[in-house]
Design a protein around this motif. Structure first.
Motif, mmCIF file in Angstrom:
data_model
loop_
_atom_site.group_PDB
_atom_site.id
_atom_site.type_symbol
_atom_site.label_atom_id
_atom_site.label_comp_id
_atom_site.label_asym_id
_atom_site.label_seq_id
_atom_site.Cartn_x
_atom_site.Cartn_y
_atom_site.Cartn_z
ATOM 1 N N ASP A 107 6.705 -5.861 7.725
ATOM 2 C CA ASP A 107 7.234 -7.139 7.200
ATOM 3 C C ASP A 107 6.951 -7.272 5.702
ATOM 4 O OD1 ASP A 107 8.002 -7.659 9.736
ATOM 5 O OD2 ASP A 107 6.389 -9.074 10.181
ATOM 6 N N PHE A 108 5.756 -6.837 5.310
ATOM 7 C CA PHE A 108 5.372 -6.917 3.884
ATOM 8 C C PHE A 108 6.376 -6.110 3.035
ATOM 9 C CE2 PHE A 108 2.817 -4.931 0.405
ATOM 10 C CZ PHE A 108 2.540 -6.074 -0.332
ATOM 11 N N TRP A 133 3.301 5.977 6.539
ATOM 12 C CA TRP A 133 2.139 5.675 7.371
ATOM 13 C C TRP A 133 1.690 4.223 7.211
ATOM 14 C CZ3 TRP A 133 -2.837 9.233 7.391
ATOM 15 C CH2 TRP A 133 -3.686 8.802 8.422
ATOM 16 N N THR A 134 2.526 3.306 7.627
ATOM 17 C CA THR A 134 2.153 1.901 7.539
ATOM 18 C C THR A 134 2.534 1.163 8.816
ATOM 19 O OG1 THR A 134 2.334 -0.127 6.229
ATOM 20 C CG2 THR A 134 4.326 1.220 6.400
ATOM 21 N N GLU A 143 -9.027 -11.170 -4.049
ATOM 22 C CA GLU A 143 -7.843 -11.481 -4.863
ATOM 23 C C GLU A 143 -6.556 -11.493 -4.026
ATOM 24 O OE1 GLU A 143 -8.078 -12.404 -7.872
ATOM 25 O OE2 GLU A 143 -9.895 -11.539 -8.734
ATOM 26 N N ARG A 144 -6.676 -11.421 -2.716
ATOM 27 C CA ARG A 144 -5.465 -11.344 -1.882
ATOM 28 C C ARG A 144 -4.805 -12.716 -1.718
ATOM 29 N NH1 ARG A 144 -7.785 -6.952 2.524
ATOM 30 N NH2 ARG A 144 -8.123 -5.364 0.935
ATOM 31 N N GLY A 145 -3.543 -12.690 -1.303
ATOM 32 C CA GLY A 145 -2.830 -13.932 -1.032
ATOM 33 C C GLY A 145 -2.364 -14.647 -2.291
ATOM 34 N N LYS A 146 -2.349 -13.942 -3.430
ATOM 35 C CA LYS A 146 -1.937 -14.566 -4.695
ATOM 36 C C LYS A 146 -0.683 -13.916 -5.255
ATOM 37 C CE LYS A 146 -6.798 -15.289 -6.041
ATOM 38 N NZ LYS A 146 -7.818 -14.910 -7.041
ATOM 39 N N LYS A 181 10.078 -7.309 2.729
ATOM 40 C CA LYS A 181 10.390 -8.307 1.693
ATOM 41 C C LYS A 181 11.034 -7.648 0.481
ATOM 42 C CE LYS A 181 6.544 -11.382 2.811
ATOM 43 N NZ LYS A 181 7.344 -12.470 3.393
ATOM 44 N N TYR A 237 -0.354 -10.691 -5.699
ATOM 45 C CA TYR A 237 -0.680 -9.472 -6.452
ATOM 46 C C TYR A 237 -0.205 -8.206 -5.724
ATOM 47 C CZ TYR A 237 -3.871 -12.500 -9.153
ATOM 48 O OH TYR A 237 -4.420 -13.491 -9.917
ATOM 49 N N GLY A 238 -0.310 -8.238 -4.385
ATOM 50 C CA GLY A 238 0.110 -7.064 -3.606
ATOM 51 C C GLY A 238 1.583 -6.774 -3.826
ATOM 52 N N ILE A 293 2.563 -2.375 8.324
ATOM 53 C CA ILE A 293 2.938 -3.702 7.796
ATOM 54 C C ILE A 293 4.389 -3.689 7.293
ATOM 55 C CG2 ILE A 293 0.583 -4.511 7.383
ATOM 56 C CD1 ILE A 293 0.908 -3.812 4.427
HETATM 57 C C1 LIG Z 1 -1.372 -5.457 1.879
HETATM 58 C C2 LIG Z 1 -2.009 -6.066 0.618
HETATM 59 C C3 LIG Z 1 -1.868 -5.072 -0.527
HETATM 60 C C4 LIG Z 1 -1.276 -7.386 0.269
HETATM 61 O O1 LIG Z 1 -1.823 -7.891 -0.919
HETATM 62 P P1 LIG Z 1 -1.771 -9.450 -1.279
HETATM 63 O O2 LIG Z 1 -2.073 -9.572 -2.729
HETATM 64 O O3 LIG Z 1 -2.612 -10.231 -0.350
HETATM 65 O O4 LIG Z 1 -0.250 -9.767 -0.960
HETATM 66 P P2 LIG Z 1 0.661 -10.884 -1.618
HETATM 67 O O5 LIG Z 1 -0.160 -12.092 -1.912
HETATM 68 O O6 LIG Z 1 1.388 -10.283 -2.765
HETATM 69 O O7 LIG Z 1 1.668 -11.154 -0.389
HETATM 70 C C5 LIG Z 1 2.978 -11.353 -0.644
HETATM 71 C C6 LIG Z 1 3.703 -11.686 0.636
HETATM 72 O O8 LIG Z 1 3.494 -10.662 1.630
HETATM 73 C C7 LIG Z 1 2.919 -11.221 2.819
HETATM 74 N N1 LIG Z 1 1.884 -10.316 3.323
HETATM 75 C C8 LIG Z 1 0.717 -10.029 2.735
HETATM 76 N N2 LIG Z 1 0.017 -9.159 3.494
HETATM 77 C C9 LIG Z 1 0.768 -8.907 4.588
HETATM 78 C C10 LIG Z 1 0.575 -8.113 5.734
HETATM 79 N N3 LIG Z 1 -0.558 -7.409 5.937
HETATM 80 N N4 LIG Z 1 1.575 -8.070 6.672
HETATM 81 C C11 LIG Z 1 2.717 -8.795 6.500
HETATM 82 N N5 LIG Z 1 2.937 -9.582 5.412
HETATM 83 C C12 LIG Z 1 1.976 -9.645 4.477
HETATM 84 C C13 LIG Z 1 2.285 -12.511 2.358
HETATM 85 O O9 LIG Z 1 2.201 -13.431 3.446
HETATM 86 C C14 LIG Z 1 3.231 -12.973 1.288
HETATM 87 O O10 LIG Z 1 4.398 -13.562 1.897
HETATM 88 P P3 LIG Z 1 5.186 -14.808 1.215
HETATM 89 O O11 LIG Z 1 5.625 -14.298 -0.124
HETATM 90 O O12 LIG Z 1 6.307 -15.040 2.174
HETATM 91 O O13 LIG Z 1 4.171 -15.887 1.144
HETATM 92 C C15 LIG Z 1 -3.507 -6.411 0.835
HETATM 93 O O14 LIG Z 1 -3.613 -7.200 2.008
HETATM 94 C C16 LIG Z 1 -4.425 -5.239 0.985
HETATM 95 O O15 LIG Z 1 -4.938 -4.703 -0.013
HETATM 96 N N6 LIG Z 1 -4.688 -4.827 2.227
HETATM 97 C C17 LIG Z 1 -5.560 -3.672 2.493
HETATM 98 C C18 LIG Z 1 -4.893 -2.380 2.106
HETATM 99 C C19 LIG Z 1 -3.568 -2.161 2.815
HETATM 100 O O16 LIG Z 1 -3.434 -2.436 3.999
HETATM 101 N N7 LIG Z 1 -2.589 -1.614 2.074
HETATM 102 C C20 LIG Z 1 -1.293 -1.308 2.579
HETATM 103 C C21 LIG Z 1 -1.314 -0.017 3.266
HETATM 104 S S1 LIG Z 1 0.267 0.501 3.839
#
Ligand SMILES: CC(C)(COP(=O)(O)OP(=O)(O)OC[C@H]1O[C@@H](n2cnc3c(N)ncnc32)[C@H](O)[C@@H]1OP(=O)(O)O)[C@@H](O)C(=O)NCCC(=O)NCCS
Length: 317
Positions: free
Chosen positions: A297-298, A292-293, A263-266, A301, A268-269, A295
């Motif tokens: 850039d995520f 403790w991360t 379900e990623r990339g939609k 946002k 939802y995260g 990521i």
């Molecule tokens: C991190 C996580 C929750 C993202 O979920 P997702 O549903 O794929 O994310 P989204 O679709 O909502 O992404 C939204 C935006 O964040 C960006 N993004 C997603 N994952 C990212 C990452 N790992 N690093 C940087 N940017 C990221 C996407 O490119 C997107 O950018 P845009 O809006 O400019 O297109 C998912 O990859 C996951 O479950 N990972 C494993 C667990 C994890 O690492 N959790 C975080 C621990 S700190």
């Protein structure tokens, strides 16, 4: 000076020494020390020692962990963790740290550990060495530890007058968990995030958690994503609120969080984090930490900025 076994009856002195050395950045509470050390099934006493001076004052200590909890979750059995090593400033450069580390490493090795990690133990205090303790990092390098990368804690502050809106998703329900969700949430953790996060969720319910610390994403009643949210009402002092005493206002915490890989990339995260933020804010929280991360850039946002930096180290025995 002598080295003696770590003992809970010296807790006040342990907390006092910690705070003398670290309180500016990492203020310790007795309750947290007990929770993460003495109440942790994974505390490894043969590798946990205190140094006391001739007047029997605690002047240093080392705490080790090995995975020993009988809970059936996959955790690395070859790891030994050093939760913390500290020597009082005025007692440094006398070989006390080396003595403590040597005793811990020997005991961990004898018990079957083949990798030692600094921090990141189950119920850790630090993900690894705080970047500001550069000398400690160098000291560990001299003891054979290798740098493997960075981790960060992030922080954001919100204007109390501006509300955070709950996001909406097509075909996905965003809910605060209740105790009825326990079985489905544990199933999700076991299937999608087995290991540490699963373990922490099991412990959360064991400690009386009711669900209010989890935002869930559900499709047709099935959990597809989660975000843990923490505040001072939570039954466990979770890692993102460890250092809440640094602030006069309440601190909230976001994470752990994750979305099912299919379900990623939609979006939802992002949505589950925004839902976590809106929920914490509706509970009166205007300062939120993410710990403790890597990521950044995520979370960037959503306006989160680097607060603390850690340098990861490990040693193969
Ligand atoms: C991190 C996580 C929750 C993202 O979920 P997702 O549903 O794929 O994310 P989204 O679709 O909502 O992404 C939204 C935006 O964040 C960006 N993004 C997603 N994952 C990212 C990452 N790992 N690093 C940087 N940017 C990221 C996407 O490119 C997107 O950018 P845009 O809006 O400019 O297109 C998912 O990859 C996951 O479950 N990972 C494993 C667990 C994890 O690492 N959790 C975080 C621990 S700190």
């Amino acid at each position: 000076m002598k080295i003696i076994q770590l003992e809970i009856n010296r807790i006040d002195e342990l907390v006092e020494l910690w705070n003398r050395e670290f309180s500016e950045q990492f203020p310790m509470r007795k309750e947290l020390f007990i929770q993460n050390t003495f109440e942790d099934e994974n505390l490894f006493l043969p590798g946990s020692w205190m140094a006391v001076d001739d007047e029997n004052n605690v002047i240093g200590f080392i705490i080790s962990k090995r995975w020993q909890d009988p809970t059936p979750v996959p955790m690395p059995l070859n790891y030994g963790w050093i939760q913390v090593l500290v020597v009082s400033k005025k007692e440094r450069n006398k070989g006390i740290g080396s003595l403590l580390l040597d005793k811990a490493e020997k005991a961990l090795k004898e018990d079957g550990a083949s990798e030692i990690l600094l921090g990141s133990d189950p119920l850790h205090f630090f993900p690894s060495i705080p970047a500001e303790y550069e000398n400690s990092a160098k000291w560990f390098e001299g003891k054979g530890y290798t740098y493997t990368g960075n981790e960060y804690d992030l922080l954001a502050a919100y204007d109390p007058l501006v509300k955070s809106e709950m996001p909406q998703l097509d075909g996905v329900d965003i809910e605060i968990a209740s105790i009825q969700d326990k079985g489905e949430l544990l199933r999700f953790m076991n299937q999608v995030f087995p290991g540490r996060w699963e373990y922490e969720t099991i412990r959360y319910f064991q400690k009386g958690g009711t669900g209010r610390e989890f935002v869930l994403l559900k499709k047709a009643g099935k959990v597809i994503g989660f975000c843990r949210i923490n505040d001072d009402q939570s039954p466990v002092i979770y890692s993102n609120v460890y250092w809440a005493p640094l602030f006069s206002e309440p601190l909230g915490g976001i994470g752990s969080l994750g979305v099912d890989p299919v379900e990623r990339g939609k979006g939802y995260g992002l949505a589950v984090v925004l839902a976590g933020i809106a929920t914490l804010r509706s509970r009166g929280i205007n300062r939120i930490a993410i710990d403790w991360t890597a990521i950044i850039d995520f979370y960037g946002k959503m306006g989160y900025q680097i607060w603390k930096e850690y340098r990861k180290y490990r040693k193969t025995l």
